[in-house]
Design a protein around this motif. Structure first.
Motif, PDB file in Angstrom:
ATOM      1  N   LYS A 112      -5.331   8.131   4.803  1.00  0.00           N
ATOM      2  CA  LYS A 112      -4.963   8.679   6.118  1.00  0.00           C
ATOM      3  C   LYS A 112      -5.114   7.650   7.237  1.00  0.00           C
ATOM      4  O   LYS A 112      -4.238   7.521   8.085  1.00  0.00           O
ATOM      5  CB  LYS A 112      -5.844   9.903   6.413  1.00  0.00           C
ATOM      6  CG  LYS A 112      -5.535  10.578   7.720  1.00  0.00           C
ATOM      7  CD  LYS A 112      -6.438  11.779   7.916  1.00  0.00           C
ATOM      8  CE  LYS A 112      -6.197  12.415   9.260  1.00  0.00           C
ATOM      9  NZ  LYS A 112      -7.104  13.529   9.502  1.00  0.00           N
ATOM     10  N   VAL A 113      -6.190   6.882   7.216  1.00  0.00           N
ATOM     11  CA  VAL A 113      -6.514   5.992   8.329  1.00  0.00           C
ATOM     12  C   VAL A 113      -5.923   4.589   8.181  1.00  0.00           C
ATOM     13  O   VAL A 113      -5.589   3.958   9.179  1.00  0.00           O
ATOM     14  CB  VAL A 113      -8.058   5.903   8.481  1.00  0.00           C
ATOM     15  CG1 VAL A 113      -8.462   4.916   9.544  1.00  0.00           C
ATOM     16  CG2 VAL A 113      -8.629   7.269   8.799  1.00  0.00           C
ATOM     17  N   ALA A 114      -5.765   4.111   6.962  1.00  0.00           N
ATOM     18  CA  ALA A 114      -5.330   2.721   6.772  1.00  0.00           C
ATOM     19  C   ALA A 114      -4.018   2.580   6.007  1.00  0.00           C
ATOM     20  O   ALA A 114      -3.077   1.948   6.489  1.00  0.00           O
ATOM     21  CB  ALA A 114      -6.433   1.932   6.070  1.00  0.00           C
ATOM     22  N   TRP A 115      -3.951   3.143   4.810  1.00  0.00           N
ATOM     23  CA  TRP A 115      -2.811   2.875   3.939  1.00  0.00           C
ATOM     24  C   TRP A 115      -1.498   3.423   4.492  1.00  0.00           C
ATOM     25  O   TRP A 115      -0.511   2.696   4.609  1.00  0.00           O
ATOM     26  CB  TRP A 115      -3.088   3.446   2.539  1.00  0.00           C
ATOM     27  CG  TRP A 115      -2.052   3.034   1.544  1.00  0.00           C
ATOM     28  CD1 TRP A 115      -1.075   3.809   1.001  1.00  0.00           C
ATOM     29  CD2 TRP A 115      -1.864   1.731   0.989  1.00  0.00           C
ATOM     30  NE1 TRP A 115      -0.308   3.089   0.132  1.00  0.00           N
ATOM     31  CE2 TRP A 115      -0.769   1.798   0.111  1.00  0.00           C
ATOM     32  CE3 TRP A 115      -2.511   0.505   1.151  1.00  0.00           C
ATOM     33  CZ2 TRP A 115      -0.309   0.705  -0.604  1.00  0.00           C
ATOM     34  CZ3 TRP A 115      -2.055  -0.587   0.443  1.00  0.00           C
ATOM     35  CH2 TRP A 115      -0.967  -0.473  -0.425  1.00  0.00           C
ATOM     36  N   ARG A 116      -1.461   4.719   4.835  1.00  0.00           N
ATOM     37  CA  ARG A 116      -0.215   5.304   5.332  1.00  0.00           C
ATOM     38  C   ARG A 116       0.232   4.693   6.661  1.00  0.00           C
ATOM     39  O   ARG A 116       1.428   4.407   6.820  1.00  0.00           O
ATOM     40  CB  ARG A 116      -0.343   6.817   5.410  1.00  0.00           C
ATOM     41  CG  ARG A 116      -0.394   7.443   4.027  1.00  0.00           C
ATOM     42  CD  ARG A 116      -0.459   8.947   4.071  1.00  0.00           C
ATOM     43  NE  ARG A 116      -0.648   9.481   2.735  1.00  0.00           N
ATOM     44  CZ  ARG A 116      -1.455  10.475   2.459  1.00  0.00           C
ATOM     45  NH1 ARG A 116      -2.144  11.082   3.417  1.00  0.00           N
ATOM     46  NH2 ARG A 116      -1.575  10.898   1.226  1.00  0.00           N
TER      47      ARG A 116
END
Length: 151
Positions: A59-63
């Protein structure tokens, strides 16, 4: 990948990371359903110093990284693909299923083959190249099947 040989570049990167952020113990509930709690050593932590949570990382980094790069979201570009990267790189380089199985910590190379066979590169080109190396560009002398016809 547990137990896999590391390139010198990867080893230097890990050494640098460990010097900056040493591993920390993270308690896990158990190794088996009725087993005792265990503590695992974790190299990568979140900003609070805890183990990285896959859901939060997504949610915070990959997407957001996918969105910024203009890469469509989906299973083919998700965490599953990231997890498969080391296996696909090694298979593409011609590593054996047996060695890959050991590197990934699988107890059965058959499981590794069934799981990662779709990542294996086509063997047609390698086969043609191997036969060409064995036989070269053709006969170098008049010795061979066509010689017998003229006798």
């Amino acid at each position: 990948m547990s137990g896999s040989p590391r390139s010198s570049g990867v080893a230097r990167s890990l050494e640098h990371h460990i010097a900056q952020q040493p591993s920390t113990g993270v308690p896990l509930p158990w190794r088996s359903v009725d087993g005792s709690p265990v503590t695992a050593s974790v190299l990568f932590r979140n900003i609070e110093g805890r183990a990285v949570n896959r859901v939060v990382f997504n949610k915070v980094a990959w997407r957001p990284a996918l969105d910024t790069a203009g890469v469509p979201r989906g299973r083919e570009n998700g965490m599953h693909a990231l997890m498969l990267s080391p296996a696909s790189v090694l298979l593409d380089a011609g590593e054996s299923i047996k060695a890959l199985s050991e590197y990934l910590g699988h107890h059965d190379p058959g499981f590794t083959l069934r799981t990662y066979t779709y990542l294996m590169p086509s063997s047609e080109k390698r086969t043609r190249e191997a036969v060409s190396r064995a036989f070269g560009d053709g006969p170098k002398s008049d010795d061979g099947p066509t010689t017998a016809q003229g006798a």
